[in-house]
Scaffold this motif. Structure first.
Motif, PDB file in Angstrom:
ATOM      1  N   GLY A 110      29.223  44.468  37.208  1.00  0.00           N
ATOM      2  CA  GLY A 110      30.266  44.758  38.190  1.00  0.00           C
ATOM      3  C   GLY A 110      31.660  45.023  37.165  1.00  0.00           C
ATOM      4  O   GLY A 110      32.438  44.416  37.567  1.00  0.00           O
ATOM      5  N   GLY A 111      31.704  45.782  36.296  1.00  0.00           N
ATOM      6  CA  GLY A 111      32.770  46.052  35.565  1.00  0.00           C
ATOM      7  C   GLY A 111      33.058  45.260  34.045  1.00  0.00           C
ATOM      8  O   GLY A 111      32.015  44.763  33.632  1.00  0.00           O
ATOM      9  N   ASP A 112      34.090  45.237  33.405  1.00  0.00           N
ATOM     10  CA  ASP A 112      34.281  44.844  32.338  1.00  0.00           C
ATOM     11  C   ASP A 112      34.201  43.005  32.446  1.00  0.00           C
ATOM     12  O   ASP A 112      35.098  42.539  33.262  1.00  0.00           O
ATOM     13  CB  ASP A 112      35.903  45.196  31.797  1.00  0.00           C
ATOM     14  N   LEU A 113      33.498  42.596  31.455  1.00  0.00           N
ATOM     15  CA  LEU A 113      33.271  41.251  31.495  1.00  0.00           C
ATOM     16  C   LEU A 113      34.240  40.387  31.293  1.00  0.00           C
ATOM     17  O   LEU A 113      34.807  39.346  31.761  1.00  0.00           O
ATOM     18  CB  LEU A 113      32.344  40.736  30.300  1.00  0.00           C
ATOM     19  N   ASN A 114      35.349  40.829  30.036  1.00  0.00           N
ATOM     20  CA  ASN A 114      36.563  40.099  29.951  1.00  0.00           C
ATOM     21  C   ASN A 114      37.504  39.969  31.152  1.00  0.00           C
ATOM     22  O   ASN A 114      38.135  38.952  31.555  1.00  0.00           O
ATOM     23  CB  ASN A 114      37.149  40.787  28.703  1.00  0.00           C
ATOM     24  N   GLU A 115      37.629  41.180  31.593  1.00  0.00           N
ATOM     25  CA  GLU A 115      38.584  41.404  32.825  1.00  0.00           C
ATOM     26  C   GLU A 115      38.011  40.349  33.893  1.00  0.00           C
ATOM     27  O   GLU A 115      39.079  39.463  34.416  1.00  0.00           O
ATOM     28  CB  GLU A 115      38.522  42.681  33.227  1.00  0.00           C
ATOM     29  N   ARG A 116      36.674  40.426  34.295  1.00  0.00           N
ATOM     30  CA  ARG A 116      36.229  39.509  35.248  1.00  0.00           C
ATOM     31  C   ARG A 116      36.541  37.793  34.869  1.00  0.00           C
ATOM     32  O   ARG A 116      36.863  37.197  35.812  1.00  0.00           O
ATOM     33  CB  ARG A 116      34.796  39.963  35.225  1.00  0.00           C
ATOM     34  N   ALA A 117      36.209  37.594  33.568  1.00  0.00           N
ATOM     35  CA  ALA A 117      36.375  36.382  33.264  1.00  0.00           C
ATOM     36  C   ALA A 117      38.021  35.909  33.299  1.00  0.00           C
ATOM     37  O   ALA A 117      38.267  34.847  33.809  1.00  0.00           O
ATOM     38  CB  ALA A 117      35.922  36.043  31.697  1.00  0.00           C
ATOM     39  N   MET A 118      38.665  36.692  32.734  1.00  0.00           N
ATOM     40  CA  MET A 118      40.226  36.470  32.814  1.00  0.00           C
ATOM     41  C   MET A 118      40.690  36.056  34.282  1.00  0.00           C
ATOM     42  O   MET A 118      41.494  35.136  34.642  1.00  0.00           O
ATOM     43  CB  MET A 118      41.094  37.461  32.227  1.00  0.00           C
ATOM     44  N   GLN A 119      40.009  36.890  35.229  1.00  0.00           N
ATOM     45  CA  GLN A 119      40.495  36.763  36.454  1.00  0.00           C
ATOM     46  C   GLN A 119      40.245  35.431  37.169  1.00  0.00           C
ATOM     47  O   GLN A 119      40.893  34.762  37.779  1.00  0.00           O
ATOM     48  CB  GLN A 119      39.551  38.061  37.141  1.00  0.00           C
ATOM     49  N   MET A 120      38.795  34.825  36.902  1.00  0.00           N
ATOM     50  CA  MET A 120      38.484  33.539  37.398  1.00  0.00           C
ATOM     51  C   MET A 120      39.194  32.589  36.552  1.00  0.00           C
ATOM     52  O   MET A 120      39.573  31.526  37.211  1.00  0.00           O
ATOM     53  CB  MET A 120      37.152  33.460  36.874  1.00  0.00           C
ATOM     54  N   ASN A 146      34.101  25.010  34.299  1.00  0.00           N
ATOM     55  CA  ASN A 146      32.990  24.904  34.997  1.00  0.00           C
ATOM     56  C   ASN A 146      32.805  25.684  36.327  1.00  0.00           C
ATOM     57  O   ASN A 146      31.916  26.497  36.635  1.00  0.00           O
ATOM     58  CB  ASN A 146      32.655  23.486  35.187  1.00  0.00           C
ATOM     59  N   ILE A 147      34.023  25.434  37.152  1.00  0.00           N
ATOM     60  CA  ILE A 147      34.131  26.109  38.352  1.00  0.00           C
ATOM     61  C   ILE A 147      34.293  27.625  38.277  1.00  0.00           C
ATOM     62  O   ILE A 147      33.716  28.298  38.817  1.00  0.00           O
ATOM     63  CB  ILE A 147      35.215  25.480  39.068  1.00  0.00           C
ATOM     64  N   ALA A 148      35.170  28.003  37.398  1.00  0.00           N
ATOM     65  CA  ALA A 148      35.384  29.415  36.823  1.00  0.00           C
ATOM     66  C   ALA A 148      34.144  30.137  36.575  1.00  0.00           C
ATOM     67  O   ALA A 148      33.723  31.266  36.961  1.00  0.00           O
ATOM     68  CB  ALA A 148      36.430  29.467  36.087  1.00  0.00           C
ATOM     69  N   ARG A 149      33.232  29.357  35.813  1.00  0.00           N
ATOM     70  CA  ARG A 149      32.144  29.855  35.484  1.00  0.00           C
ATOM     71  C   ARG A 149      31.087  30.104  36.586  1.00  0.00           C
ATOM     72  O   ARG A 149      30.320  31.128  36.477  1.00  0.00           O
ATOM     73  CB  ARG A 149      31.407  29.036  34.251  1.00  0.00           C
ATOM     74  N   ALA A 150      30.982  29.435  37.342  1.00  0.00           N
ATOM     75  CA  ALA A 150      29.941  29.483  38.465  1.00  0.00           C
ATOM     76  C   ALA A 150      30.664  30.699  39.626  1.00  0.00           C
ATOM     77  O   ALA A 150      29.787  31.553  39.969  1.00  0.00           O
ATOM     78  CB  ALA A 150      30.043  28.139  39.152  1.00  0.00           C
ATOM     79  N   LEU A 151      32.188  30.561  39.618  1.00  0.00           N
ATOM     80  CA  LEU A 151      32.467  31.493  40.481  1.00  0.00           C
ATOM     81  C   LEU A 151      32.488  33.053  40.043  1.00  0.00           C
ATOM     82  O   LEU A 151      32.347  33.930  40.907  1.00  0.00           O
ATOM     83  CB  LEU A 151      33.827  31.131  40.985  1.00  0.00           C
ATOM     84  N   ALA A 152      32.371  33.245  38.612  1.00  0.00           N
ATOM     85  CA  ALA A 152      32.382  34.383  37.835  1.00  0.00           C
ATOM     86  C   ALA A 152      31.295  35.229  38.429  1.00  0.00           C
ATOM     87  O   ALA A 152      31.428  36.269  38.537  1.00  0.00           O
ATOM     88  CB  ALA A 152      32.483  34.201  36.505  1.00  0.00           C
ATOM     89  N   VAL A 153      30.181  34.420  38.543  1.00  0.00           N
ATOM     90  CA  VAL A 153      28.760  35.485  38.900  1.00  0.00           C
ATOM     91  C   VAL A 153      29.058  35.844  40.260  1.00  0.00           C
ATOM     92  O   VAL A 153      27.799  36.455  41.008  1.00  0.00           O
ATOM     93  CB  VAL A 153      27.555  34.830  38.423  1.00  0.00           C
ATOM     94  N   ASP A 154      29.977  35.434  41.020  1.00  0.00           N
ATOM     95  CA  ASP A 154      30.088  35.760  42.499  1.00  0.00           C
ATOM     96  C   ASP A 154      28.970  35.509  43.307  1.00  0.00           C
ATOM     97  O   ASP A 154      27.997  36.252  43.988  1.00  0.00           O
ATOM     98  CB  ASP A 154      30.205  37.458  42.529  1.00  0.00           C
ATOM     99  N   PRO A 155      28.601  34.149  43.415  1.00  0.00           N
ATOM    100  CA  PRO A 155      27.316  33.869  44.081  1.00  0.00           C
ATOM    101  C   PRO A 155      27.500  33.782  45.489  1.00  0.00           C
ATOM    102  O   PRO A 155      28.583  33.627  45.910  1.00  0.00           O
ATOM    103  CB  PRO A 155      27.058  32.382  43.425  1.00  0.00           C
ATOM    104  N   GLU A 156      26.594  33.682  46.430  1.00  0.00           N
ATOM    105  CA  GLU A 156      26.711  33.539  47.735  1.00  0.00           C
ATOM    106  C   GLU A 156      27.094  31.889  48.177  1.00  0.00           C
ATOM    107  O   GLU A 156      27.701  31.608  48.959  1.00  0.00           O
ATOM    108  CB  GLU A 156      25.230  33.834  48.595  1.00  0.00           C
TER     109      GLU A 156
END
Lengths: 264, 259
Positions: A110-120, A146-156
């Motif tokens: 779903g796009g750039d990893l860095n951008e996604r990570a920074m957003q979280m 830890n929370i950001a890492r989990a949310l980053a993968v956009d889980p249900e």
């Protein structure tokens, strides 16, 4: 249909030395609706973490089944992400590197990893610390990562195993409020394991009270406190009532444990 | 000012002072006739002799010969030790299969194999490299093994929860987590490899620091012998320091920042 459907779940362990079979969880049935925040509370040894790990797909089931959106759980999957209790961050990676880890494992497309990570990282309020390493952060900050890492993968579904268990009382309260803020924005179904009664009430739409020997569900309590919540509700009448009810449950467990010890 | 400097670099200052003290004591003890220079020479004579050997090129020849064997033995030990260590750390069966050999290596002195290597490889570099390789292999292997084997279970579980496959866990969790322990093994290996080379050179070589030491030793030329001994010591300290530096660089994440 409910998002998480647990039916007649049983998990047995074989003790490594005696080869004795020991039942950690038995006859557990539970449904969780989409977007619901469910806390699982109980004294230690009631199988609450085992139940969570089973939903995560990290523990194999002996009996029964777990379904998520109608799909049977038989291992970890991108529809779920776990926030663990303690130092489950890679110490040699920066905050950003850690948040990217889950994305890398799932071959995120779903796009750039860095951008996604920074957003979280910004979402959990650590924007300035993205290049820090875990050992340079406080316990509360580490759990934000830890929370950001989990949310980053956009889980249900977001699964949390006593994420604030190692924090001091004050930080814990702040993190609870923070978590609700993040959860209300992220709109995830959440399963949250804790042994802290106040935490269990404060966060929950629904509290699952578990008992021991073997781990089972004693009661499921609906919490109708209004959202968004803040510390003020800790003093409300309803909160006190719930607290009393949970205390009674846990006290019952404690006395039965003492009895076992006396007999032994 | 000076006092402050002293406290900041206390260990370094004290170490340097004690070194200077020993050298001075050595010189004075011989000059005053307290010790016979035949047994130990003197710092000043060694310095003069060093310059002489430096100018006629024998220092360069010997250091080059020793470093050549050192580099080969350490390189081979690093490759073999790390590869075997990774396999044994990841697959318990490999560890069990290799266990008896490691046992032998720990209990029997490696030099005992020297005549065997001479029979196989003859006198000279191949034998020297083989002995030094065996010297260096164990710590590199053992550290790599323990690093991989003791992979943090919580980290592995967290990785699995994100769908990591065993290979992902090996490459992204076990391997990076083991780097500091592996570096410590390499540091030990450096000292062992140098020891191995010099010991093997004592027995049979036609160049190298160990060769120079026995050669002049047999001729009873203490000063000339001391030159090579001093070079070996300096070389050992230097090489180990380089590895220590690399080690601290790689495990910066393991220690508290405000150390």
């Amino acid at each position: 249909m409910a998002q998480i459907e647990i039916r007649d779940l049983g998990i047995d362990y074989r003790k490594p030395k005696s080869n004795e079979v020991f039942s950690a969880v038995d006859s557990v049935a539970l449904s969780v609706e989409k977007g619901e925040f469910v806390t699982i509370v109980g004294s230690s040894g009631c199988g609450k973490s085992t139940l969570l790990m089973a939903v995560a797909g990290l523990v194999s089931l002996t009996r029964g089944s777990i379904e998520i959106d109608g799909k049977r759980v038989d291992g970890p999957g991108p529809d779920r992400a776990v926030v663990f209790q303690e130092a489950s961050l890679l110490p040699w990676r920066s905050v950003r590197g850690n948040v990217k880890f889950g994305l890398e494992m799932q071959r995120w497309s779903g796009g750039d990893l860095n951008e996604r990570a920074m957003q979280m990282i910004r979402l959990v309020g650590l924007g300035r610390f993205s290049d820090y390493h875990p050992h340079q952060l406080s316990g509360g900050m580490r759990q934000r990562v830890n929370i950001a890492r989990a949310l980053a993968v956009d889980p249900e579904v977001l699964l949390m195993d006593e994420p604030f268990g190692a924090l001091d009382a004050q930080t814990r309260e702040i993190m609870g409020t923070e978590l609700l803020r993040i959860w209300e924005r992220a709109k995830k179904t959440a399963l949250f394991v804790t042994h802290d009664i106040d935490e269990a009430i404060f966060l929950a739409d629904k509290i699952v009270v578990m008992g021991r020997n073997p781990g089972h569900i004693k009661e499921v309590i609906k919490v109708d406190l209004p959202r968004p919540r803040n510390e003020a509700i800790l003093d409300s009448e309803e909160f006190h009532e719930l607290r009393k009810r949970l205390r009674a449950h846990l006290a019952e467990d404690m006395s039965s444990m003492q009895l076992v010890q006396e007999v032994a | 000012m000076i006092a402050e400097l002293f406290y900041r670099r206390q260990a370094l200052v004290l170490g340097t002072l004690s070194m200077i003290g020993i050298v001075a004591f050595w010189q004075i003890a011989v000059d005053t006739g307290f010790i016979n220079p035949f047994f130990i020479s003197t710092p000043s004579q060694v310095a003069v002799e060093f310059m002489a050997q430096f100018e006629d090129g024998s220092v360069a020849t010997n250091v080059a010969a020793t470093l050549y064997c050192f580099a080969w033995s350490l390189g081979l030990a690093a490759v073999v030790g790390i590869v075997l260590g990774m396999l044994a750390g990841w697959f318990a069966d490999v560890e069990s299969a290799l266990e008896p050999f490691i046992w032998f290596k720990y209990s029997a002195p490696t030099v005992a194999f020297y005549p065997l290597f001479v029979a196989w490889l003859g006198y000279g570099r191949p034998t020297i490299i083989a002995i030094a390789f065996l010297f260096a292999l164990t710590p590199i292997y053992a550290n790599t093994l323990s690093g991989i084997k003791n992979t943090d279970r919580d980290l592995a579980r967290a990785a699995r929860s994100f769908g990591a496959k065993p290979l992902d866990i090996f490459l992204r969790v076990a391997l990076p987590g083991s780097v500091p322990v592996m570096m410590a093994g390499l540091r030990l290996g450096v000292g062992r490899a140098l020891t191995g080379v010099v010991v093997a050179e004592l027995f049979g070589a036609n160049a190298g620091l160990g060769y120079a030491i026995t050669y002049y030793g047999q001729l009873m030329q203490t000063t000339k012998m001391m030159v090579s001994i001093v070079i070996v010591v300096v070389l050992g300290v230097l090489l180990t320091q380089i590895l220590s530096f690399l080690e601290t660089r790689t495990d910066s994440w393991r220690v508290d920042n405000n150390r």
